[in-house]
Design a protein around this motif. Structure first.
Motif, PDB file in Angstrom:
ATOM      1  N   ARG A   1      27.960  47.228  28.825  1.00 14.16           N
ATOM      2  CA  ARG A   1      28.294  46.536  30.063  1.00 14.16           C
ATOM      3  C   ARG A   1      29.763  46.748  30.424  1.00 14.16           C
ATOM      4  NH1 ARG A   1      26.762  40.694  29.376  1.00 14.16           N
ATOM      5  NH2 ARG A   1      27.394  40.554  31.549  1.00 14.16           N
ATOM      6  N   MET A   2      30.644  46.775  29.436  1.00 10.42           N
ATOM      7  CA  MET A   2      32.065  47.026  29.715  1.00 10.42           C
ATOM      8  C   MET A   2      32.254  48.436  30.256  1.00 10.42           C
ATOM      9  SD  MET A   2      33.931  45.066  26.547  1.00 10.42           S
ATOM     10  CE  MET A   2      35.587  45.468  27.101  1.00 10.42           C
ATOM     11  N   GLY A   3      31.538  49.394  29.679  1.00 12.47           N
ATOM     12  CA  GLY A   3      31.606  50.765  30.188  1.00 12.47           C
ATOM     13  C   GLY A   3      31.088  50.854  31.609  1.00 12.47           C
TER      14      GLY A   3
ATOM     15  N   ASP B   1      40.653  36.553  41.768  1.00 10.71           N
ATOM     16  CA  ASP B   1      41.038  35.309  42.433  1.00 10.71           C
ATOM     17  C   ASP B   1      40.193  34.111  41.992  1.00 10.71           C
ATOM     18  OD1 ASP B   1      42.645  33.836  44.261  1.00 10.71           O
ATOM     19  OD2 ASP B   1      40.975  33.879  45.706  1.00 10.71           O
ATOM     20  N   GLY B   2      38.927  34.311  41.700  1.00 13.84           N
ATOM     21  CA  GLY B   2      38.047  33.213  41.332  1.00 13.84           C
ATOM     22  C   GLY B   2      38.097  32.819  39.867  1.00 13.84           C
ATOM     23  N   PHE B   3      38.981  33.442  39.096  1.00 14.35           N
ATOM     24  CA  PHE B   3      39.073  33.157  37.667  1.00 14.35           C
ATOM     25  C   PHE B   3      40.359  32.392  37.369  1.00 14.35           C
ATOM     26  CE2 PHE B   3      36.403  36.861  38.100  1.00 14.35           C
ATOM     27  CZ  PHE B   3      35.333  36.564  37.275  1.00 14.35           C
ATOM     28  N   SER B   4      40.264  31.479  36.415  1.00 16.97           N
ATOM     29  CA  SER B   4      41.437  30.687  36.044  1.00 16.97           C
ATOM     30  C   SER B   4      42.368  31.494  35.153  1.00 16.97           C
ATOM     31  CB  SER B   4      41.006  29.418  35.305  1.00 16.97           C
ATOM     32  OG  SER B   4      40.485  29.755  34.024  1.00 16.97           O
TER      33      SER B   4
ATOM     34  N   ILE C   1      40.192  36.716  28.175  1.00 20.03           N
ATOM     35  CA  ILE C   1      39.579  38.045  28.215  1.00 20.03           C
ATOM     36  C   ILE C   1      40.604  39.118  27.880  1.00 20.03           C
ATOM     37  CG2 ILE C   1      39.786  38.557  30.677  1.00 20.03           C
ATOM     38  CD1 ILE C   1      36.554  39.371  29.310  1.00 20.03           C
ATOM     39  N   SER C   2      41.835  38.916  28.308  1.00 17.87           N
ATOM     40  CA  SER C   2      42.895  39.869  27.998  1.00 17.87           C
ATOM     41  C   SER C   2      43.126  39.944  26.488  1.00 17.87           C
ATOM     42  CB  SER C   2      44.177  39.471  28.725  1.00 17.87           C
ATOM     43  OG  SER C   2      45.192  40.397  28.467  1.00 17.87           O
TER      44      SER C   2
END
Length: 154
Positions: free
Chosen positions: A16-18, A124-127, A134-135
């Protein structure tokens, strides 16, 4: 979510990441069409910008993960468009050094502006905690991947 579903999701995570990466590049390609640059062109320009002028052609190829002859064809096109200059390395005449032209720097500015706007729109929709999480996950995953590559090489 059940344990079985969690296992399936974990098994498909890298796939999915790919897939996400490919879709992101498709979005970027669409955004850069108005600038007249393709995936083959904008990636070397950004890498050259980040690595700095005067880098060797073989180092840029390694950074991009492509073979030298493939990069040579791309660079020939970028040189023809006046975006990049190629010169001989005084310490090794076989080596070629690469530099962005003023027109190439302008193109990089336009590219990074479009990337920044698209990233802002998508994220924009992520806090901030979600983005930080995730980083951190991606950083750990990159480290594990590098360890795996090293182990498999040798």
């Amino acid at each position: 979510m059940t344990t079985a579903n969690a296992k399936v999701d974990k098994e498909n995570l890298l796939y999915r990441m790919g897939f996400l990466t490919r879709r992101w590049r498709q979005v970027l390609d669409g955004a850069f069409q108005s600038l007249g640059v393709t995936d083959a062109a904008w990636r070397p320009l950004l890498h050259l910008h980040h690595m700095g002028d005067g880098i060797r052609q073989k180092d840029l190829a390694a950074s991009l993960g492509i073979e030298g002859p493939t990069l040579t064809r791309i660079l020939d096109q970028l040189i023809a468009k006046g975006l990049v200059e190629r010169s001989e390395d005084a310490s090794d005449r076989r080596a070629k050094l690469l530099t962005l032209t003023p027109k190439g720097r302008t193109m990089v500015t336009e590219i990074t502006g479009k990337v920044s706007a698209l990233e802002h729109e998508l994220l924009d929709g992520f806090s901030e905690p979600e983005i930080n999480q995730i980083s951190a996950f991606i950083e750990r995953l990159e480290h594990r991947l590098q360890e795996t590559r090293s182990r498999l090489k040798g």
